[in-house]
Every structure is written in structure tokens, then in C-alpha cells.
Motif scaffolding. Structure first.
Motif, PDB file in Angstrom:
ATOM      1  N   ASP A 234     -90.027 -10.269  36.681  1.00  0.00           N
ATOM      2  CA  ASP A 234     -90.798 -11.482  36.443  1.00  0.00           C
ATOM      3  C   ASP A 234     -92.185 -11.319  37.051  1.00  0.00           C
ATOM      4  O   ASP A 234     -92.526 -10.274  37.587  1.00  0.00           O
ATOM      5  N   SER A 235     -93.012 -12.341  36.928  1.00  0.00           N
ATOM      6  CA  SER A 235     -94.394 -12.236  37.367  1.00  0.00           C
ATOM      7  C   SER A 235     -94.736 -13.312  38.386  1.00  0.00           C
ATOM      8  O   SER A 235     -95.884 -13.710  38.518  1.00  0.00           O
ATOM      9  N   ALA A 236     -93.744 -13.798  39.125  1.00  0.00           N
ATOM     10  CA  ALA A 236     -93.971 -14.945  39.987  1.00  0.00           C
ATOM     11  C   ALA A 236     -94.322 -14.572  41.422  1.00  0.00           C
ATOM     12  O   ALA A 236     -94.542 -15.444  42.232  1.00  0.00           O
TER      13      ALA A 236
ATOM     14  N   PHE B 209     -92.467 -11.274  28.266  1.00  0.00           N
ATOM     15  CA  PHE B 209     -92.853 -12.078  27.108  1.00  0.00           C
ATOM     16  C   PHE B 209     -93.028 -11.182  25.887  1.00  0.00           C
ATOM     17  O   PHE B 209     -92.507 -11.470  24.800  1.00  0.00           O
ATOM     18  N   ASN B 210     -93.732 -10.076  26.079  1.00  0.00           N
ATOM     19  CA  ASN B 210     -93.961  -9.161  24.967  1.00  0.00           C
ATOM     20  C   ASN B 210     -92.661  -8.550  24.479  1.00  0.00           C
ATOM     21  O   ASN B 210     -92.479  -8.335  23.271  1.00  0.00           O
ATOM     22  N   GLY B 211     -91.728  -8.279  25.403  1.00  0.00           N
ATOM     23  CA  GLY B 211     -90.428  -7.737  24.995  1.00  0.00           C
ATOM     24  C   GLY B 211     -89.679  -8.697  24.099  1.00  0.00           C
ATOM     25  O   GLY B 211     -89.119  -8.305  23.066  1.00  0.00           O
TER      26      GLY B 211
ATOM     27  N   ALA C 241     -89.162 -15.892  30.274  1.00  0.00           N
ATOM     28  CA  ALA C 241     -90.281 -15.223  29.612  1.00  0.00           C
ATOM     29  C   ALA C 241     -89.830 -14.557  28.315  1.00  0.00           C
ATOM     30  O   ALA C 241     -90.544 -14.578  27.306  1.00  0.00           O
ATOM     31  N   ARG C 242     -88.634 -13.978  28.310  1.00  0.00           N
ATOM     32  CA  ARG C 242     -88.133 -13.339  27.089  1.00  0.00           C
ATOM     33  C   ARG C 242     -87.846 -14.396  26.020  1.00  0.00           C
ATOM     34  O   ARG C 242     -88.116 -14.177  24.835  1.00  0.00           O
ATOM     35  N   VAL C 243     -87.335 -15.553  26.436  1.00  0.00           N
ATOM     36  CA  VAL C 243     -87.107 -16.637  25.483  1.00  0.00           C
ATOM     37  C   VAL C 243     -88.444 -17.185  24.987  1.00  0.00           C
ATOM     38  O   VAL C 243     -88.571 -17.551  23.811  1.00  0.00           O
ATOM     39  N   ALA C 244     -89.461 -17.224  25.852  1.00  0.00           N
ATOM     40  CA  ALA C 244     -90.792 -17.676  25.423  1.00  0.00           C
ATOM     41  C   ALA C 244     -91.352 -16.743  24.354  1.00  0.00           C
ATOM     42  O   ALA C 244     -91.982 -17.188  23.386  1.00  0.00           O
TER      43      ALA C 244
END
Length: 335
Positions: free
Chosen positions: A148-150, A163-165, A195-198
Motif C-alpha cells: 500500500d502507499s499509506a 491501482f494500476n494492477g 486500491a486494487r478494487v479502485a
């Protein structure tokens, strides 16, 4: 006045590749495409880049590798990436896990200080602010390997673009003609899962396709989660024709559920996984998956940690590796 020294981060940004790729070219690694290598070398030459002559001091001892929990396939990819670097550096490895917790217990930092490692590499877990201060006071560096990026800017972190994945996986299924696409992701309280769902949602938006909330499921990154959600999704009256799973293990659980219900992969159901673990290529139906280059992530993280242990400043505290879609035999146009 002398010109500021060009860094590998500048070279990477100019060529459009990762810092890891530039480092591989500088180190003469063979696992870089010829065209990419040529572009990087041209940029290095144009900038007159020269490596520092001074070698960083050697370090001896061990590093602590701390998992939030062991996942046999994914954890082995991390360990392989770490050991490639530690073996070459003659640094020992001590492995532990936190029973699924994303924060170490209160006594954890005291135990680390008692062992006095060169540094700590934490996988999908983060020390508390108090624990960070304890490590800093004793000059024990730490790096977080997290998808993640948090993490804060002050916490050295290596991850990937989740997200890109999710976007790549869902676009692939949409481009094949699928319109009923389910997603089975990891825990809802973990940012990489969301993020993957986004990315999945964004792919639908780009194609002006509605998102059916009933096709979005969260759980653990395990085969059991994939199996249970797979049974539920595939029992729906208007079942999905494709499933994007948040891990390869989840994807294999979905495939098992499909076969239990008499569905064929990919004739009746297309499945995309995530991680590209070794078994994904060798399963009964080779799995289409998103490769987040776990071994490269781990190797980059431990190199960063060893640099910090040597007192060598790192050029950046956050590195996100690119994700890549690996298309195999588990996806096809809908029947």
C-alpha cells in the motif's frame, strides 16, 4: 559553480523506468531488456554519470525479516528476493511473523533492541511511532515492504502500484468482452486491497460500464477466501463470467469453486490472479495474473536497508515498482 550531480533517480525519470532498472544496468545485471538497457546507457552517457569511487563500508551481522503473517507462496517469493541480496552481502537473516497483525506488539521493539540487528525489514506491517523512536535512538534502521502507499514520507518503503494492477486486470477482461466481472480482494482495512478494487472500478468507468456492488467481495488473501466467495458468486442467478482475484491463492480458490460447480476454465469462467507466484504458471490451467515483481520488491527493500545500515543515504524513501499483466490460459472471451 559546479553543476549538481546527476542521480539515478533523475536518469530513471528521464528514461521512464524504475530506479531499480537503472541500478541493474549500472551493476551489469542481465535481466534488463536490450532496448531498455540501451536507453538507460544513452541517458547515463549524456549526463556524464559516474559512480562514486568510494565503496560503502561492509557490514556484518543479521537483519530481522518480520512478516505480518506467513503465506506460503507469497512469503517464499519475498524470502527468495531478500536472500539473493543477503547471501551476496554475507548477512544473516532472522525471520519472524506477527500472527496476522499489522502492528507489532508492545514488547516487540525491546526484543529487537536486545538482538541488535543491522536493521529490520517489515513485510505488510508497520512499527508504531513509539517503536520507531526506539529504533531511531539505537540507530537501527528499518524499511517497510508494503503493497500500500499509506506510510509516512519518513518511513523508507518499497511497494507497487496496486491501482494500476487492478486497472490492468479488469481492462484485460473487459477487452475480452466480459461485462459481468466480479472482484475478490483482500481485507477491506488494508489499503492495497482497496486500491486494487479502485483500479477495477476505474476500468469500468473508462468503458462506461456499471459496477454491480454485489460482485465486489473482500476477505483474506487465501485460497479458502477465494473458494467461499467463488461458490457464492457463481451461485448467483446472473453469475459473473469473469473474476479478478486479489491474489493467486484467491484465484486458485475461485477456480476450485468453479470446478466443483461443473464450470470450465476459461470456457465458462475467466479468472485473473495477482502476484505471479511460481505455482501460477504451473497450475492445471496456467493462471493469467498481475505480476508485482515481489522478488524485485524484496531485493530493493533489503538493499535500501543495508545502505542505511552502512550510513549511506538513500536517494528516495518511497519506491513503487510497476505492475505487469501476464496473460496465460485462464482467461478467454465469454462463452
Amino acid at each position: 559553480m559546479s553543476q549538481p550531480r546527476t542521480t539515478i533517480a533523475v536518469i530513471a525519470d528521464e528514461v521512464g523506468v524504475s530506479v531499480t532498472t537503472v541500478s541493474k544496468v549500472l551493476n551489469g545485471r542481465s535481466d534488463v531488456a536490450a532496448l531498455t538497457r540501451a536507453r538507460v546507457e544513452a541517458s547515463l552517457q549524456a549526463h556524464g554519470y559516474r559512480r562514486r569511487n568510494r565503496r560503502p563500508p561492509a557490514v556484518t551481522g543479521h537483519i530481522d525479516l518480520v512478516f505480518h503473517e506467513f503465506d506460503a507462496a507469497w512469503a517464499m517469493e519475498v524470502i527468495r528476493g531478500v536472500e539473493t541480496v543477503t547471501t551476496a552481502a554475507r548477512v544473516e537473516l532472522l525471520i519472524s511473523q506477527l500472527d496476522g497483525n499489522h502492528r507489532p506488539p508492545r514488547h516487540w521493539a525491546d526484543d529487537v533492541l536486545a538482538r541488535s540487528p543491522l536493521g529490520v525489514l517489515l513485510v505488510l506491517c508497520h512499527p508504531t511511532e513509539s517503536q520507531q523512536r526506539q529504533l531511531h535512538r539505537q540507530r537501527i534502521p528499518f524499511v517497510v515492504l508494503d503493497t500500500d502507499s499509506a506510510t509516512a514520507a519518513s518511513v523508507p518503503t518499497v511497494g507497487s502500484n496496486n491501482f494500476n494492477g487492478g486497472l490492468l486486470a479488469t481492462q484485460h477482461l473487459i477487452n475480452l468482452g466480459h461485462r459481468r466481472i466480479a472482484v475478490v480482494s483482500g481485507p477491506a482495512d488494508v489499503l492495497c486491497s482497496r486500491a486494487r478494487v479502485a483500479g477495477y472500478r476505474s476500468a469500468h468507468d473508462e468503458h462506461s460500464l456499471p459496477v454491480d456492488q454485489n460482485l465486489i467481495r473482500f476477505g483474506h488473501f487465501t485460497g479458502e477466501t477465494g473458494y467461499q466467495h467463488g461458490l457464492e458468486l457463481l451461485a448467483l442467478p446472473d453469475r459473473p463470467t469473469a473474476v479478478f482475484a486479489g491474489s493467486d491463492m484467491q484465484a486458485m480458490g475461485v477456480i476450485r469453486a468453479a470446478r466443483k460447480l461443473g464450470l470450465r476454465i476459461p470456457a465458462d469462467l475467466s479468472v485473473v490472479g495477482y502476484d505471479n507466484v511460481e505455482m501460477a504458471e504451473w497450475s492445471a490451467t496456467p493462471l493469467t495474473t498481475v505480476d508485482q515483481h515481489v522478488q524485485d520488491m524484496a531485493g530493493t527493500a533489503v538493499r535500501m536497508l543495508l545502505d542505511l545500515a552502512r550510513g549511506v543515504p538513500v536517494p528516495m524513501t518511497r519506491i513503487d515498482l510497476v505492475t505487469e499483466l501476464i496473460v496465460r490460459e485462464s482467461t478467454a472471451p465469454p462463452h
